[in-house]
Design an enzyme around this catalytic site. Structure first.
Site, PDB file in Angstrom:
ATOM      1  N   LYS A  48       0.749  -1.359   0.080  1.00 61.72           N
ATOM      2  CA  LYS A  48      -0.198  -0.053  -0.005  1.00 61.72           C
ATOM      3  C   LYS A  48       0.739   1.074  -0.107  1.00 61.72           C
ATOM      4  O   LYS A  48       0.313   2.388   0.407  1.00 61.72           O
ATOM      5  CB  LYS A  48      -1.110   0.152   1.090  1.00 61.72           C
ATOM      6  N   HIS A 108       7.153  -7.370  -2.160  1.00 59.33           N
ATOM      7  CA  HIS A 108       6.768  -6.543  -0.810  1.00 59.33           C
ATOM      8  C   HIS A 108       7.892  -7.258   0.325  1.00 59.33           C
ATOM      9  O   HIS A 108       7.553  -6.691   1.496  1.00 59.33           O
ATOM     10  CB  HIS A 108       5.551  -6.893  -0.516  1.00 59.33           C
ATOM     11  N   SER A 138      -4.596   2.693   4.427  1.00 58.59           N
ATOM     12  CA  SER A 138      -4.730   2.162   2.964  1.00 58.59           C
ATOM     13  C   SER A 138      -4.812   0.485   3.241  1.00 58.59           C
ATOM     14  O   SER A 138      -5.670  -0.063   2.447  1.00 58.59           O
ATOM     15  CB  SER A 138      -3.708   2.335   2.136  1.00 58.59           C
TER      16      SER A 138
HETATM   17  N1  LIG Z   1      -1.338   7.457  -9.432  1.00 56.23           N
HETATM   18  C1  LIG Z   1      -1.698   7.522  -8.220  1.00 56.23           C
HETATM   19  N2  LIG Z   1      -1.269   8.384  -7.285  1.00 56.23           N
HETATM   20  C2  LIG Z   1      -1.553   8.517  -5.992  1.00 56.23           C
HETATM   21  N3  LIG Z   1      -1.896   7.403  -5.275  1.00 56.23           N
HETATM   22  C3  LIG Z   1      -2.021   6.278  -6.059  1.00 56.23           C
HETATM   23  C4  LIG Z   1      -1.724   6.075  -7.630  1.00 56.23           C
HETATM   24  N4  LIG Z   1      -2.021   4.930  -7.648  1.00 56.23           N
HETATM   25  C5  LIG Z   1      -2.256   4.116  -6.841  1.00 56.23           C
HETATM   26  N5  LIG Z   1      -2.307   5.004  -5.681  1.00 56.23           N
HETATM   27  C6  LIG Z   1      -2.689   4.589  -4.232  1.00 56.23           C
HETATM   28  O1  LIG Z   1      -1.432   3.688  -3.824  1.00 56.23           O
HETATM   29  C7  LIG Z   1      -2.304   2.835  -2.858  1.00 56.23           C
HETATM   30  C8  LIG Z   1      -2.234   1.504  -3.384  1.00 56.23           C
HETATM   31  O2  LIG Z   1      -0.738   0.950  -3.117  1.00 56.23           O
HETATM   32  P1  LIG Z   1      -0.175  -0.167  -3.863  1.00 56.23           P
HETATM   33  O3  LIG Z   1      -0.326  -0.059  -5.081  1.00 56.23           O
HETATM   34  O4  LIG Z   1       1.038  -0.230  -3.059  1.00 56.23           O
HETATM   35  O5  LIG Z   1      -1.218  -1.310  -3.290  1.00 56.23           O
HETATM   36  C9  LIG Z   1      -3.840   3.209  -2.717  1.00 56.23           C
HETATM   37  O6  LIG Z   1      -3.763   4.247  -1.925  1.00 56.23           O
HETATM   38  P2  LIG Z   1      -5.021   4.631  -0.839  1.00 56.23           P
HETATM   39  O7  LIG Z   1      -5.816   3.557  -0.525  1.00 56.23           O
HETATM   40  O8  LIG Z   1      -4.715   5.512   0.092  1.00 56.23           O
HETATM   41  O9  LIG Z   1      -5.856   5.467  -2.038  1.00 56.23           O
HETATM   42  C10 LIG Z   1      -4.059   3.648  -4.299  1.00 56.23           C
HETATM   43  O10 LIG Z   1      -5.076   4.750  -4.315  1.00 56.23           O
HETATM   44  C1  LIG Z   2      -1.953 -12.578  -1.014  1.00 56.79           C
HETATM   45  C2  LIG Z   2      -3.063 -11.710  -1.191  1.00 56.79           C
HETATM   46  C3  LIG Z   2      -2.419 -10.200  -1.803  1.00 56.79           C
HETATM   47  C4  LIG Z   2      -1.919  -9.466  -0.801  1.00 56.79           C
HETATM   48  C5  LIG Z   2      -1.287  -8.301  -1.180  1.00 56.79           C
HETATM   49  C6  LIG Z   2      -1.324  -8.170  -2.512  1.00 56.79           C
HETATM   50  O1  LIG Z   2      -0.839  -7.058  -3.178  1.00 56.79           O
HETATM   51  S1  LIG Z   2      -0.859  -6.412  -3.887  1.00 56.79           S
HETATM   52  O2  LIG Z   2      -2.170  -5.560  -4.238  1.00 56.79           O
HETATM   53  O3  LIG Z   2      -0.660  -7.045  -5.228  1.00 56.79           O
HETATM   54  O4  LIG Z   2       0.191  -5.505  -4.122  1.00 56.79           O
HETATM   55  C7  LIG Z   2      -2.017  -8.999  -3.428  1.00 56.79           C
HETATM   56  C8  LIG Z   2      -2.528 -10.187  -3.142  1.00 56.79           C
END
Ligand SMILES: Nc1ncnc2c1ncn2[C@@H]1O[C@H](COP(=O)(O)O)[C@@H](OP(=O)(O)O)[C@H]1O
Ligand SMILES: CCc1ccc(OS(=O)(=O)O)cc1
Length: 295
Positions: A48, A108, A138
């Site tokens: 996240k 990750h 998040s």
């Molecule tokens: N272009 C962008 N600009 C800003 N935040 C972004 C983005 N694309 C994805 N995110 C945010 O990054 C987080 C997801 O992270 P990841 O890709 O590591 O799972 C989410 O945060 P929020 O849940 O705070 O909105 C998502 O909305």
């Molecule tokens: C195993 C479930 C899981 C956990 C986290 C994930 O992260 S991501 O959204 O791909 O970055 C995906 C699946």
């Protein structure tokens, strides 16, 4: 070793004290045996922290700003997720093995769990860190909608779970510290989500240089425009709308949720904020890393 197995709840396992999806733990020998190549670029993040965002930026740079080429596949399929293992799908290791070089991969994993071949091959690492409070928020919403992760419980419960590090990929504090301490001893670009939000062109330029590319200003402007939160939320190749509802239930919370700095203020109580600040001071004592929690 499964940590939770109650009912139909997805379980987390553990490797060297770090909670991980059970299917990742089952596949651990294959993951540890992964053969990195010297021209691999590994995108590293705590969950996240803007993984999808930096993936799209990296892909657009690699494709020299060609937006159509970045529509070739959903973002989760463009860069193999190293520790991904959900049989019968091919694992992240298998996908990476079938990919032409030079490869862009993502993980990750905390630094201490990375397959040793990454260090032996002197690969490039691109780490993106996001402030802990927004990560917590998040991750809470992500666990509400991700059917393959344990249910987060109530906000108050999850607040404690996150602080204790009993979430998939472990403690935010240890993850960020571990990678930060390595930054000067390996080929690594360390970026902050908040900096990309504040000055995307400047941070994208850093990524471009790190990747050894030289794109002109107009192409950089295109990349900035294509990777705004609003654009990526509408883009089916980045918004995870292709993922089945049995995995990501976006009617509960969208994957592209808010994309802002400071949403923690809408979730933390005053008492929680004070407690979090105190725990942060203890756990991050002695580190030089600095986060911005509001823009
Ligand atoms: N272009 C962008 N600009 C800003 N935040 C972004 C983005 N694309 C994805 N995110 C945010 O990054 C987080 C997801 O992270 P990841 O890709 O590591 O799972 C989410 O945060 P929020 O849940 O705070 O909105 C998502 O909305
Ligand atoms: C195993 C479930 C899981 C956990 C986290 C994930 O992260 S991501 O959204 O791909 O970055 C995906 C699946």
């Amino acid at each position: 070793m499964a940590l939770t197995t109650a009912g139909t709840q997805p379980s987390l396992g553990e490797v060297a004290g770090i909670p991980l999806p059970a299917t990742t733990v089952d596949n651990w020998p294959q993951i540890q045996g992964f053969e990195a190549q010297p021209d691999d670029l590994l995108i590293c993040t705590y969950p996240k922290s803007g993984t999808t965002w930096i993936q799209e930026i990296v892909d657009l740079i690699e494709q020299s700003g060609d937006v159509d080429k970045c529509q070739r596949a959903a973002i989760q399929h463009r860069h193999p997720f190293l520790e991904w293992a959900r049989p019968p799908q091919p694992s992240g290791v298998e996908k990476a093995g079938a990919m032409p070089r030079p490869r862009v991969l993502r993980t990750h994993l905390p630094a201490q769990l990375l397959p040793p071949s990454f260090w032996e091959s002197n690969c490039k690492f691109l780490y993106v860190a996001r402030n802990a409070k927004d990560c917590l928020v998040s991750y809470y919403h992500f666990q509400r909608m991700n059917r393959t992760l344990p249910d987060p419980g109530t906000w108050d419960q999850y607040f404690e779970t996150f602080i204790s590090g009993n979430v998939a990929w472990g403690s935010w504090f240890e993850h960020v510290r571990g990678w930060w301490e390595l930054r000067d001893s390996i080929r690594m670009l360390f970026l902050f989500y908040e900096d990309i939000k504040r000055n995307p062109k400047q941070e994208i330029q850093k990524v471009m240089k790190f990747m050894g590319k030289n794109l002109d200003g107009a192409v950089l402007d295109t990349i900035v425009q294509e990777t705004t939160f609003e654009k990526m939320k509408e883009n089916p190749m980045t918004n995870r709308s292709t993922a089945p509802k049995t995995v990501l239930d976006q009617s509960i919370s969208p994957f592209m949720r808010k994309g802002i700095v400071g949403d923690w203020k809408n979730h933390f109580t005053v008492a929680q904020n004070e407690r979090f600040d105190e725990i942060y001071r203890q756990k991050m004592k002695g580190t030089s890393i600095n986060f911005c929690t509001e823009l």
